[in-house]
Each structure stands twice: as structure tokens, then as C-alpha cells.
Scaffold this motif. Structure first.
Motif, PDB file in Angstrom:
ATOM      1  N   HIS A 121       0.865  -1.197   0.000  1.00  0.00           N
ATOM      2  CA  HIS A 121       0.000   0.000   0.000  1.00  0.00           C
ATOM      3  C   HIS A 121       0.894   1.237   0.000  1.00  0.00           C
ATOM      4  O   HIS A 121       1.943   1.253   0.658  1.00  0.00           O
ATOM      5  N   ARG A 122       0.452   2.286  -0.708  1.00  0.00           N
ATOM      6  CA  ARG A 122       1.335   3.481  -0.788  1.00  0.00           C
ATOM      7  C   ARG A 122       1.571   4.081   0.592  1.00  0.00           C
ATOM      8  O   ARG A 122       2.627   4.652   0.846  1.00  0.00           O
ATOM      9  N   TRP A 123       0.638   3.932   1.533  1.00  0.00           N
ATOM     10  CA  TRP A 123       0.876   4.479   2.879  1.00  0.00           C
ATOM     11  C   TRP A 123       2.101   3.812   3.507  1.00  0.00           C
ATOM     12  O   TRP A 123       2.934   4.469   4.102  1.00  0.00           O
ATOM     13  N   PHE A 124       2.176   2.492   3.393  1.00  0.00           N
ATOM     14  CA  PHE A 124       3.292   1.786   4.038  1.00  0.00           C
ATOM     15  C   PHE A 124       4.598   2.076   3.300  1.00  0.00           C
ATOM     16  O   PHE A 124       5.649   2.263   3.923  1.00  0.00           O
ATOM     17  N   GLN A 125       4.515   2.140   1.987  1.00  0.00           N
ATOM     18  CA  GLN A 125       5.724   2.446   1.217  1.00  0.00           C
ATOM     19  C   GLN A 125       6.280   3.814   1.616  1.00  0.00           C
ATOM     20  O   GLN A 125       7.479   3.984   1.782  1.00  0.00           O
ATOM     21  N   GLN A 126       5.367   4.769   1.817  1.00  0.00           N
ATOM     22  CA  GLN A 126       5.784   6.117   2.230  1.00  0.00           C
ATOM     23  C   GLN A 126       6.343   6.077   3.656  1.00  0.00           C
ATOM     24  O   GLN A 126       7.337   6.724   3.972  1.00  0.00           O
ATOM     25  N   ALA A 127       5.706   5.271   4.516  1.00  0.00           N
ATOM     26  CA  ALA A 127       6.157   5.161   5.909  1.00  0.00           C
ATOM     27  C   ALA A 127       7.582   4.610   5.986  1.00  0.00           C
ATOM     28  O   ALA A 127       8.384   5.036   6.823  1.00  0.00           O
ATOM     29  N   LEU A 128       7.899   3.677   5.095  1.00  0.00           N
ATOM     30  CA  LEU A 128       9.260   3.120   5.070  1.00  0.00           C
ATOM     31  C   LEU A 128      10.241   4.125   4.473  1.00  0.00           C
ATOM     32  O   LEU A 128      11.343   4.320   4.984  1.00  0.00           O
ATOM     33  N   ALA A 129       9.804   4.754   3.369  1.00  0.00           N
ATOM     34  CA  ALA A 129      10.713   5.647   2.640  1.00  0.00           C
ATOM     35  C   ALA A 129      11.063   6.882   3.460  1.00  0.00           C
ATOM     36  O   ALA A 129      12.183   7.392   3.383  1.00  0.00           O
ATOM     37  N   ASP A 130      10.114   7.360   4.265  1.00  0.00           N
ATOM     38  CA  ASP A 130      10.354   8.615   4.995  1.00  0.00           C
ATOM     39  C   ASP A 130       9.766   8.509   6.407  1.00  0.00           C
ATOM     40  O   ASP A 130       8.591   8.812   6.633  1.00  0.00           O
ATOM     41  N   PRO A 131      10.619   8.103   7.376  1.00  0.00           N
ATOM     42  CA  PRO A 131      10.100   7.936   8.745  1.00  0.00           C
ATOM     43  C   PRO A 131       9.554   9.219   9.359  1.00  0.00           C
ATOM     44  O   PRO A 131       8.852   9.161  10.366  1.00  0.00           O
ATOM     45  N   SER A 132       9.807  10.365   8.723  1.00  0.00           N
ATOM     46  CA  SER A 132       9.220  11.589   9.287  1.00  0.00           C
ATOM     47  C   SER A 132       7.904  11.949   8.585  1.00  0.00           C
ATOM     48  O   SER A 132       7.294  12.975   8.874  1.00  0.00           O
ATOM     49  N   SER A 133       7.451  11.088   7.655  1.00  0.00           N
ATOM     50  CA  SER A 133       6.210  11.399   6.931  1.00  0.00           C
ATOM     51  C   SER A 133       5.003  11.128   7.821  1.00  0.00           C
ATOM     52  O   SER A 133       5.073  10.300   8.746  1.00  0.00           O
ATOM     53  N   GLU A 135       2.571   9.356   7.130  1.00  0.00           N
ATOM     54  CA  GLU A 135       2.167   7.947   6.975  1.00  0.00           C
ATOM     55  C   GLU A 135       2.899   7.023   7.963  1.00  0.00           C
ATOM     56  O   GLU A 135       2.421   5.929   8.250  1.00  0.00           O
ATOM     57  N   ARG A 136       4.065   7.466   8.468  1.00  0.00           N
ATOM     58  CA  ARG A 136       4.770   6.593   9.422  1.00  0.00           C
ATOM     59  C   ARG A 136       3.849   6.274  10.610  1.00  0.00           C
ATOM     60  O   ARG A 136       3.807   5.158  11.111  1.00  0.00           O
ATOM     61  N   ASP A 137       3.098   7.284  11.024  1.00  0.00           N
ATOM     62  CA  ASP A 137       2.230   7.092  12.192  1.00  0.00           C
ATOM     63  C   ASP A 137       0.883   6.441  11.811  1.00  0.00           C
ATOM     64  O   ASP A 137       0.009   6.270  12.653  1.00  0.00           O
ATOM     65  N   TYR A 138       0.723   6.052  10.548  1.00  0.00           N
ATOM     66  CA  TYR A 138      -0.446   5.239  10.168  1.00  0.00           C
ATOM     67  C   TYR A 138      -0.233   3.804  10.666  1.00  0.00           C
ATOM     68  O   TYR A 138      -1.154   3.016  10.714  1.00  0.00           O
ATOM     69  N   TYR A 139       1.008   3.468  10.935  1.00  0.00           N
ATOM     70  CA  TYR A 139       1.363   2.091  11.301  1.00  0.00           C
ATOM     71  C   TYR A 139       1.932   2.074  12.713  1.00  0.00           C
ATOM     72  O   TYR A 139       2.030   3.114  13.379  1.00  0.00           O
ATOM     73  N   LEU A 140       2.340   0.888  13.160  1.00  0.00           N
ATOM     74  CA  LEU A 140       2.785   0.719  14.539  1.00  0.00           C
ATOM     75  C   LEU A 140       4.284   0.398  14.551  1.00  0.00           C
ATOM     76  O   LEU A 140       4.679  -0.777  14.648  1.00  0.00           O
ATOM     77  N   PHE A 141       5.074   1.420  14.396  1.00  0.00           N
ATOM     78  CA  PHE A 141       6.542   1.250  14.475  1.00  0.00           C
ATOM     79  C   PHE A 141       6.967   1.477  15.920  1.00  0.00           C
ATOM     80  O   PHE A 141       6.503   2.405  16.574  1.00  0.00           O
ATOM     81  N   ASN A 188      -4.622   6.851  15.473  1.00  0.00           N
ATOM     82  CA  ASN A 188      -4.318   8.022  14.661  1.00  0.00           C
ATOM     83  C   ASN A 188      -5.599   8.499  13.959  1.00  0.00           C
ATOM     84  O   ASN A 188      -6.171   7.769  13.146  1.00  0.00           O
ATOM     85  N   PRO A 189      -6.058   9.734  14.237  1.00  0.00           N
ATOM     86  CA  PRO A 189      -7.304  10.222  13.616  1.00  0.00           C
ATOM     87  C   PRO A 189      -7.229  10.214  12.085  1.00  0.00           C
ATOM     88  O   PRO A 189      -8.263  10.059  11.414  1.00  0.00           O
ATOM     89  N   ALA A 190      -6.025  10.354  11.533  1.00  0.00           N
ATOM     90  CA  ALA A 190      -5.932  10.372  10.070  1.00  0.00           C
ATOM     91  C   ALA A 190      -6.322   9.019   9.479  1.00  0.00           C
ATOM     92  O   ALA A 190      -6.955   8.941   8.417  1.00  0.00           O
ATOM     93  N   VAL A 191      -5.980   7.926  10.184  1.00  0.00           N
ATOM     94  CA  VAL A 191      -6.367   6.586   9.708  1.00  0.00           C
ATOM     95  C   VAL A 191      -7.899   6.470   9.750  1.00  0.00           C
ATOM     96  O   VAL A 191      -8.528   5.979   8.802  1.00  0.00           O
ATOM     97  N   ARG A 192      -8.489   6.972  10.814  1.00  0.00           N
ATOM     98  CA  ARG A 192      -9.961   6.906  10.926  1.00  0.00           C
ATOM     99  C   ARG A 192     -10.612   7.661   9.760  1.00  0.00           C
ATOM    100  O   ARG A 192     -11.565   7.172   9.156  1.00  0.00           O
ATOM    101  N   ALA A 193     -10.052   8.825   9.448  1.00  0.00           N
ATOM    102  CA  ALA A 193     -10.645   9.630   8.365  1.00  0.00           C
ATOM    103  C   ALA A 193     -10.478   8.926   7.015  1.00  0.00           C
ATOM    104  O   ALA A 193     -11.389   8.931   6.177  1.00  0.00           O
ATOM    105  N   GLU A 194      -9.332   8.272   6.807  1.00  0.00           N
ATOM    106  CA  GLU A 194      -9.116   7.558   5.532  1.00  0.00           C
ATOM    107  C   GLU A 194     -10.198   6.498   5.341  1.00  0.00           C
ATOM    108  O   GLU A 194     -10.739   6.327   4.250  1.00  0.00           O
ATOM    109  N   PHE A 195     -10.511   5.773   6.413  1.00  0.00           N
ATOM    110  CA  PHE A 195     -11.480   4.682   6.261  1.00  0.00           C
ATOM    111  C   PHE A 195     -12.914   5.195   6.125  1.00  0.00           C
ATOM    112  O   PHE A 195     -13.721   4.587   5.430  1.00  0.00           O
ATOM    113  N   ASP A 196     -13.218   6.327   6.748  1.00  0.00           N
ATOM    114  CA  ASP A 196     -14.551   6.915   6.512  1.00  0.00           C
ATOM    115  C   ASP A 196     -14.738   7.125   5.004  1.00  0.00           C
ATOM    116  O   ASP A 196     -15.796   6.833   4.444  1.00  0.00           O
ATOM    117  N   ALA A 197     -13.673   7.636   4.377  1.00  0.00           N
ATOM    118  CA  ALA A 197     -13.758   7.936   2.941  1.00  0.00           C
ATOM    119  C   ALA A 197     -13.872   6.642   2.116  1.00  0.00           C
ATOM    120  O   ALA A 197     -14.600   6.596   1.118  1.00  0.00           O
TER     121      ALA A 197
END
Ligand code: NOJ
Length: 540
Positions: A121-133, A135-141, A188-197
Motif C-alpha cells: 500500500h502506498r501508505w506503508f511504502q511512504q512510511a518506510l521511505a520517509d520515517p518523518s512522513s 504515513e509513518r504514524d499510520y502504522y505501529l513502528f 491516529n485520527p488520520a487513519v480513521r478519516a481515511e477509512f470513513d472515505a
């Protein structure tokens, strides 16, 4: 938040009237019907078979995930929630399926996978590519434990650890399933908002609801403590055995999951769409919380699908839960993760009869029961050579046969590959003989197919079976349940001895008997054979 009240009276699901008395049917998309000859089931194939489901009499068709996915867990690793995997079809095909289903009066439920995404998923790819993005906080690192190992002792369902090291950053990420299925951070509220959409995207296209994968796993304890081990683990233990050797008090079924469910209900309710949890929670009172007022409409109760034949235990589980929550439960003894009940319950005609006896009881417990494709044929497990296995549980662990046995293609007829496809299916399995195909059973009035169809029809003609208050009458035997709902009486004798019940004066009629014919009620005493469920009503 919309004020959504869920009346406690049986037969009402958050006001969604179309769920009342409904019966569901699970379609495992990869294995139902292949329309384009590539050996993999697809959306147009399902659309072409909706008439069969209409004939069978079910109301709701649940499709397993068909979204863009690398397929490490056969679609439960989603790389894009709003794109269709080309192996299954296109968005237009999905629109056509919804339209055709609605023309036939069928409701369509899709499968949403919110606990984890695919690692692609592009969220995870972004989370790996840029730990300050973001998307990093979309996951549980998390940082490693002091010894450099995983942050805690959580196991993955698919073995071994629930943590994989991201070497580039030196942090681990959490995954309750495969490393290719990183878990999302539902705090993370951003994850909640993504799934509402995502929900709205599909509701706007007309889907009638969602089955929610791993609904009990969404939130984790914020401190990620170790979980207690409750059993010794043998050196050769399979991944599931390893997983269930722990008490999952911090990784699963956290109290605050219900907050997320009420949020989703606010999204679904204006569409009159239903939300159905896949929850592995076994404790009846904990499970009932998933369908508390304002939360989800329905939850599966999965435990009976993992159980071998044990009459008294079945009754304790099914009737015990129905006594505290009946209308919010989706009863099942079978799905794409569980060995086929006909095999689990002893195989052969005995296994099939037992499966139908339990199903007939489930159909008298209210809620919305579901059948899994092929269950209506009394299908046994498929036979798959070890080298042809696909399920990651077995291909990655070499410990057990995994879930492929219940995922073999639907057996439509005796054409090559049982009419599922014109070429060798993705999962190689021995062809089924005529007696285990839809065509063969359709032509045989005594076949399971007609018994299941009759059972489904009963709920339409006798709404007491799901609507009236449920009363459990003491049978005096732990392997016999007697359920009264309004005028209907269900006697489930799962034991190995026959059971006599005195109905007193008045004329009764056998609506359904899982074995045998229509019974003889002349004396007021009904003898229910061993391993048989009988549904009775007063004679008209
Ligand atoms: C439950 C699904 O039914 C199963 O097939 C899948 O492997 C897991 N959830 C992980 O998504």
C-alpha cells in the motif's frame, strides 16, 4: 454524532429493516466462478451465478476481498481499497454485479480489511521511505527491546513474531498476520478519516454493507505490554497453536474498539448499510458489546466453526450466546478459514447430517445466519496434494494443511474442473463426483441442496423463528436443546440417543426435520432421532 439507537427487541438491527429474518451467503471470490478462463474466480463469474443464489433463497451475498492486492493472503492484504484487482475484474464489473443483485432483490456486502494493509500500500511504502512522513504514524513502528529483539512477545497468527525489523530505520513494525500485512494505527485520527472515505466510496456505488475483517484487532493497548503465556508451546507447534497459547489481553478485543464501531455506524446508517464484524472473540458477554446500541449491526460468532463434534459444547455455545444476544449475531459453522463442517463432524453422511442439524438450530436463534459456498451441498474438505498448497499458513510453516481444504472451487457440475473454469483452477484439487455438485443435487430431491433451500425458505414463511422472544426450555439433557419462539418449537437433539418430547394436546406440524421425513405426531409425543433437529409449529 448521529443519535442511533438500536432497539433491544428481536428482529431489529439499528433500524435496518432489511436485515430482519435475512439469511447470508459467503462467496469466496477466487473460487466461485471463473468467467474468463484464467483459473481464478472473478466478479463477472459471480454475477453470472446470482440467479442460483436467488433460487437458493438467500438474501445477502458477502464477497471476500477483490481489491488490488499482491495476494500474499489471497486478498486480505489490500494495496488499494478503491481499486479492483484485475485478476477479479474491473470497477464496472463490480457496478454490474451490484446492479444485477439489486434487480434480483439480493443485497451485497463487501469485505473491508481495516486492521492492516498490504506492505505494498502506498501508505506503508511512504512510511518506510520517509520515517518523518505522516504515513509513518499510520502504522505501529516501535523501537527494539533493550536486547535488540522485538518490542514485546506478541505472536503473529501466521507465526512466529508479530514484529518485523525495518532495517533502514532500526525500528520494528507490528503485524498480527504476515509481515506483508502491517497493522494500522487506529489511534491516529488520520487513519480513521481515511477509512470513513473508503466506506463512503463504496456506499456511494450502492454496496449494502461490509463484513469487517479482524474487527477485534483494531486497537492495541497503548503501552504494548507483553501478553501472558497460558500453555506450554511444543517445539513443533503450528502457528495457530502457538498463537492460542497466549492470552491476548493487550493485542485483541480492547475495550475502546467500540468507539471505532460507533464512528463507522455514523457513516453507514445514512446509507441504511449494515456493518458485520468478523470477531474471534469467544466470551459471550464480550462479543455482545460489538452489537451494543449504536455499535455494529451484526457480529459473527466464529467459535462453532473451529469446534469438532461435541454436542453438549455446541449447545452451550450457541444457546448460551443466544440467551444474552440473539438478533445481533451472525451464526456460522463454516467459512473460508475453517475446515468444512461435514468433515470436521465425522465425514460421510454422518458428518453432513450433523452439520445440517446444527444449522437448523442456528436458523432458530434469530440474527442473520450465513452459509459458506458449498455448505448447501454438504461439501467435505477438498483434497489437495501437499505440493499444491497455497495458504500462507501452510506454505510458510510446513506444519499443517492450512485453509486450502475449504477453498477449493465451487463444484457446479461434472464438466472439466466441475464447471468452475475452463482451465486448471488456481488451487488444484480432485474433481467432485456428481453427487457433490450443484447440478447433481438439483436433480435429486433428497439431496442436501434441497434441505438447505427449504430451511432458508422457512425463515420467510415463519417469522417467529427469528422475531419472537427466545425461550429455552429445559430438556433435561445437555445434548438436547428445546427452543420456543412464539408458536415455533425447535428441538435440537445433537446426542446419540433419540429424544422424546410430549407436546401435549393440540395438533402440531413438522416444518423441518434435518433427517428423515415429516415425522408422525399422532400421539402428541414426538420422537426426535439422534443427531436430528426438528422444527415444529401448531398445525394450521
Ligand atoms: C480473517 C480472514 O477471514 C482471513 O482469511 C485472513 O487471513 C485474516 N483475517 C487476516 O486478514
Amino acid at each position: 454524532m448521529a443519535a442511533l439507537t438500536k432497539p433491544g427487541s428481536p428482529g431489529q438491527h439499528g433500524g435496518k429493516k432489511w436485515l430482519d429474518g435475512a439469511v447470508g451467503y459467503e462467496v469466496y471470490v477466487r473460487s466461485f466462478a471463473d468467467s474468463n478462463g484464467d483459473g481464478i474466480g472473478d466478479i463477472p463469474g459471480i454475477t453470472g451465478r446470482l440467479d442460483y443464489l436467488k433460487w437458493l433463497g438467500v438474501d445477502i451475498v458477502w464477497l471476500t476481498p477483490f481489491y488490488k492486492s499482491p495476494g500474499h493472503d489471497h486478498g486480505y492484504d489490500v494495496a488499494s481499497y478503491s481499486e479492483v484487482n484485475p485478476i477479479h475484474g474491473t470497477l464496472e464489473d463490480v457496478d454490474d454485479l451490484i446492479e444485477r443483485a439489486h434487480q434480483l432483490g439480493l443485497r451485497v456486502v463487501f469485505d473491508i480489511v481495516p486492521n492492516h494493509t498490504s506492505s505494498e500500500h502506498r501508505w506503508f511504502q511512504q512510511a518506510l521511505a520517509d520515517p518523518s512522513s505522516p504515513e509513518r504514524d499510520y502504522y505501529l513502528f516501535r523501537d527494539p527491546a533493550p536486547d535488540g529483539g522485538p518490542p514485546n512477545n506478541w505472536p503473529s497468527h501466521f507465526g512466529p513474531s508479530a514484529w518485523t525489523l525495518d532495517e533502514a530505520s532500526g525500528q520494528y513494525y507490528c503485524h498480527l498476520f504476515l509481515p506483508e500485512q502491517p497493522d494500522l494505527n487506529w489511534r491516529n485520527p488520520a487513519v480513521r478519516a481515511e477509512f470513513d472515505a473508503i466506506y463512503r466510496f463504496w456506499f456511494d456505488r450502492g454496496v449494502d454493507g461490509f463484513r469487517i475483517d479482524v474487527a477485534h484487532g483494531l486497537l492495541k493497548h497503548p503501552d504494548f505490554p507483553d501478553i501472558p503465556q497460558i500453555k506450554p508451546i511444543a517445539a513443533d507447534a503450528g502457528p495457530m497453536e502457538n498463537f492460542f497459547s497466549f492470552d491476548h489481553i493487550y493485542d485483541l478485543d480492547q475495550d475502546d474498539n467500540v468507539e471505532i464501531f460507533t464512528r463507522w455506524q455514523d457513516v453507514a446508517a445514512p446509507y441504511d448499510a449494515c456493518l458485520l464484524a468478523e470477531s474471534g472473540v469467544e466470551a459471550h458477554d464480550r462479543l455482545a458489546r460489538y452489537v451494543q446500541p449504536g455499535a455494529l449491526d451484526l457480529t459473527f460468532f466464529l467459535k462453532p466453526g473451529w469446534m469438532a463434534w461435541d454436542p453438549a459444547k455446541f449447545l452451550r455455545e450457541l444457546v448460551g450466546l443466544a440467551e444474552i444476544e440473539s438478533h445481533g449475531i451472525s451464526w456460522v459453522i463454516s467459512n473460508h478459514d475453517q475446515a468444512r463442517p461435514a468433515s470436521r463432524f465425522g465425514g460421510g453422511p454422518e458428518g453432513r447430517n450433523r452439520a445440517l442439524a446444527v444449522t437448523a438450530l442456528m436458523f432458530s436463534l434469530g440474527g442473520v445466519p450465513f452459509l459458506y459456498q458449498g455448505e448447501e451441498l454438504g461439501s467435505p474438505n477438498g483434497e489437495i496434494a501437499p505440493e499444491d498448497r497455497h495458504d500462507p499458513i501452510s506454505t510458510r510453516n510446513e506444519t499443517d494443511e492450512g485453509r486450502d481444504v475449504c477453498r477449493t472451487p465451487m463444484a457446479w457440475n461434472t464438466d472439466p474442473f466441475n464447471g468452475f473454469s475452463s482451465v486448471e483452477p488456481w488451487l488444484k484439487a480432485a474433481d467432485r463426483p456428481l453427487d457433490f455438485t450443484v447440478a447433481g443435487q438439483h436433480a435429486n430431491a433428497a439431496a442436501p441442496l434441497h434441505r438447505y433451500r427449504r430451511l432458508i425458505a422457512l425463515r420467510k414463511h415463519h417469522p417467529d423463528l427469528w422475531r419472537a422472544e427466545l425461550k429455552v426450555i429445559d430438556s433435561g439433557r445437555p445434548d438436547v436443546a428445546v427452543i420456543q419462539r412464539g408458536t415455533s418449537l425447535t428441538v435440537a437433539n445433537l446426542g446419540s440417543q433419540s429424544f422424546a418430547i410430549n407436546l401435549g394436546s393440540g395438533q402440531w406440524q413438522v416444518l423441518f426435520a434435518s433427517q428423515g421425513g415429516d415425522g408422525d405426531l399422532a400421539s402428541g409425543i414426538v420422537n426426535v432421532s439422534a443427531e436430528t433437529t426438528v422444527i415444529l409449529v401448531p398445525a394450521a
